[in-house]
Scaffold this motif. Sequence first.
Motif, PDB file in Angstrom:
ATOM      1  N   GLY A 132      -1.592   4.867  -4.701  1.00  0.00           N
ATOM      2  CA  GLY A 132      -2.570   4.101  -5.680  1.00  0.00           C
ATOM      3  C   GLY A 132      -2.339   2.744  -5.216  1.00  0.00           C
ATOM      4  N   PRO A 133      -2.830   1.651  -6.242  1.00  0.00           N
ATOM      5  CA  PRO A 133      -3.325   1.940  -7.373  1.00  0.00           C
ATOM      6  C   PRO A 133      -4.765   2.518  -7.676  1.00  0.00           C
ATOM      7  CG  PRO A 133      -2.196  -0.270  -7.197  1.00  0.00           C
ATOM      8  CD  PRO A 133      -2.427   0.187  -5.779  1.00  0.00           C
ATOM      9  N   ALA A 134      -4.991   2.929  -8.585  1.00  0.00           N
ATOM     10  CA  ALA A 134      -6.535   3.381  -8.675  1.00  0.00           C
ATOM     11  C   ALA A 134      -6.871   3.488 -10.240  1.00  0.00           C
ATOM     12  CB  ALA A 134      -6.790   4.926  -8.248  1.00  0.00           C
ATOM     13  N   GLY A 135      -8.164   3.554 -10.336  1.00  0.00           N
ATOM     14  CA  GLY A 135      -8.672   3.834 -11.754  1.00  0.00           C
ATOM     15  C   GLY A 135      -9.724   2.849 -12.089  1.00  0.00           C
ATOM     16  N   ILE A 136     -10.652   2.962 -12.941  1.00  0.00           N
ATOM     17  CA  ILE A 136     -11.847   2.190 -13.365  1.00  0.00           C
ATOM     18  C   ILE A 136     -11.787   1.423 -14.688  1.00  0.00           C
ATOM     19  CG2 ILE A 136     -13.322   3.279 -11.944  1.00  0.00           C
ATOM     20  CD1 ILE A 136     -14.547   4.757 -14.338  1.00  0.00           C
ATOM     21  N   ASP A 140       0.820  -1.048  -0.135  1.00  0.00           N
ATOM     22  CA  ASP A 140      -0.011   0.053  -0.037  1.00  0.00           C
ATOM     23  C   ASP A 140       1.048   1.442  -0.019  1.00  0.00           C
ATOM     24  OD1 ASP A 140       0.699   0.778   2.838  1.00  0.00           O
ATOM     25  OD2 ASP A 140      -0.605  -0.729   3.463  1.00  0.00           O
ATOM     26  N   ASP A 141       0.351   2.360  -0.228  1.00  0.00           N
ATOM     27  CA  ASP A 141       1.110   3.520  -0.401  1.00  0.00           C
ATOM     28  C   ASP A 141       1.581   4.082   1.054  1.00  0.00           C
ATOM     29  OD1 ASP A 141      -1.041   4.674   0.693  1.00  0.00           O
ATOM     30  OD2 ASP A 141      -1.783   5.625  -1.381  1.00  0.00           O
ATOM     31  N   SER A 142       1.902   3.432   2.009  1.00  0.00           N
ATOM     32  CA  SER A 142       2.397   3.770   3.363  1.00  0.00           C
ATOM     33  C   SER A 142       4.107   3.502   3.260  1.00  0.00           C
ATOM     34  CB  SER A 142       1.925   3.145   4.312  1.00  0.00           C
ATOM     35  OG  SER A 142       1.964   1.890   4.448  1.00  0.00           O
ATOM     36  N   GLU A 143       4.290   2.655   2.191  1.00  0.00           N
ATOM     37  CA  GLU A 143       5.784   2.304   2.094  1.00  0.00           C
ATOM     38  C   GLU A 143       6.237   2.763   0.752  1.00  0.00           C
ATOM     39  OE1 GLU A 143       8.372  -1.993   1.556  1.00  0.00           O
ATOM     40  OE2 GLU A 143       6.177  -2.134   1.639  1.00  0.00           O
ATOM     41  N   ALA A 199       8.651  -3.180  -3.562  1.00  0.00           N
ATOM     42  CA  ALA A 199       8.537  -2.817  -2.314  1.00  0.00           C
ATOM     43  C   ALA A 199       9.664  -3.352  -1.670  1.00  0.00           C
ATOM     44  CB  ALA A 199       7.065  -3.260  -1.771  1.00  0.00           C
ATOM     45  N   PRO A 200      10.630  -2.893  -0.910  1.00  0.00           N
ATOM     46  CA  PRO A 200      11.705  -3.078  -0.052  1.00  0.00           C
ATOM     47  C   PRO A 200      11.134  -4.279   0.869  1.00  0.00           C
ATOM     48  CG  PRO A 200      11.884  -0.696  -0.327  1.00  0.00           C
ATOM     49  CD  PRO A 200      10.543  -1.045  -0.782  1.00  0.00           C
ATOM     50  N   SER A 201      10.059  -4.261   1.524  1.00  0.00           N
ATOM     51  CA  SER A 201       9.480  -5.160   2.480  1.00  0.00           C
ATOM     52  C   SER A 201       9.298  -6.697   1.853  1.00  0.00           C
ATOM     53  CB  SER A 201       8.304  -4.925   3.100  1.00  0.00           C
ATOM     54  OG  SER A 201       7.235  -4.617   2.209  1.00  0.00           O
TER      55      SER A 201
END
Length: 363
Positions: A114-118, A14-17, A38-40
Amino acid sequence: MAKQQLNWSAKPWDDSELLECAMVVPETADTATFTFRAPSGAWFDYQPGQFVTLDLPVDPKKGAKGNVQRTYTISSSPSRPLSISVTVKAQATSIGTRWMLDHLKPGMKIKAYGPAGIFSSHRHPAKKYLFISAGSGITPMMSMTTWAWDSGQMPDIVFVHAAKRPSEILLKKRLEGFADRVPGLKLRFTVEECDPFQTWSGYEGRLSQIMLGLMAPDYLEREVFCCGPEPFMQAVREMLVSLGFDMEHYHQESFGAPVSSEAEAPVIEDVIPDEDARAQITFAASGVTAPCAETDTVLAVAKRAGLNIPSGCTFGLCGTCKIKKTDGDVHMVHNGGISDDEIAEGWILACCSNPMGKITVEV
């Protein structure tokens, strides 16, 4: 670089990382694909065709005030969840994308949202698809096609893409790698001009109704996804409407302004001739004025009035029925039989021009 393993015990990214740039692959001039992880070890979950927003430090000296946010469609597929990629092309006025091409290197970390979009085939499952794109609008189509390939059940996809010249077709080799191995993916490229000293055996010229019919003869049966500059998408919509396509099965996303939700989707207000709306054509040289419907062509009205306008193909290709319009507006969907300069000077093709209200022509 150490091998990254999917951390199945971790949650999706998620966008916290922060995202770490893992790879940069040049594509064409001023275009590159940037791959992030994502580094994690968190994995990426999204719908093919969606986008992410990157927070780019275009002027590090100004700290957070020097950042700009830019939105890019994801060109990779969620079927490959270890990483996420965007393919970006810098324009003459680009700021964020220019910074990415000049400064973003493997190992650097940036904030992403994000991600986002339809805009996704996941939202409109179908047995047969028609993807139509231009320029960097190819990226969501690449994501959806990769998903179809990785699913093991490749559906019937006709992939139409328009570019200025063959050397500017993004992701071409990857798409050809897919198409070489499955019969369900058909690639159809058209270019404005050829590269010097290189053979081009594909289509050449502006995408038109005739070209679309050759590329996908069963277009009426397909779910259509379109992405590119607004003038390009408007031309595609006009083509489909004039061909009788059910626009309930048409979906679009402008790479300039991707939409996050249905509520944000812009209302498309294209001019569409209405068979119940009345119009009128004045043939100035003949002294004839004829009432008609908006769905009538100038050529058909002239013939009913006993007037002769020379014509040939009757679908906007040959240019034989070119006449001068001196007043009013028409809706014209042609196939290359007239130039933009001629249109600007008031010329129309009688065979594919519909009068929108009262018009006057020199006939």
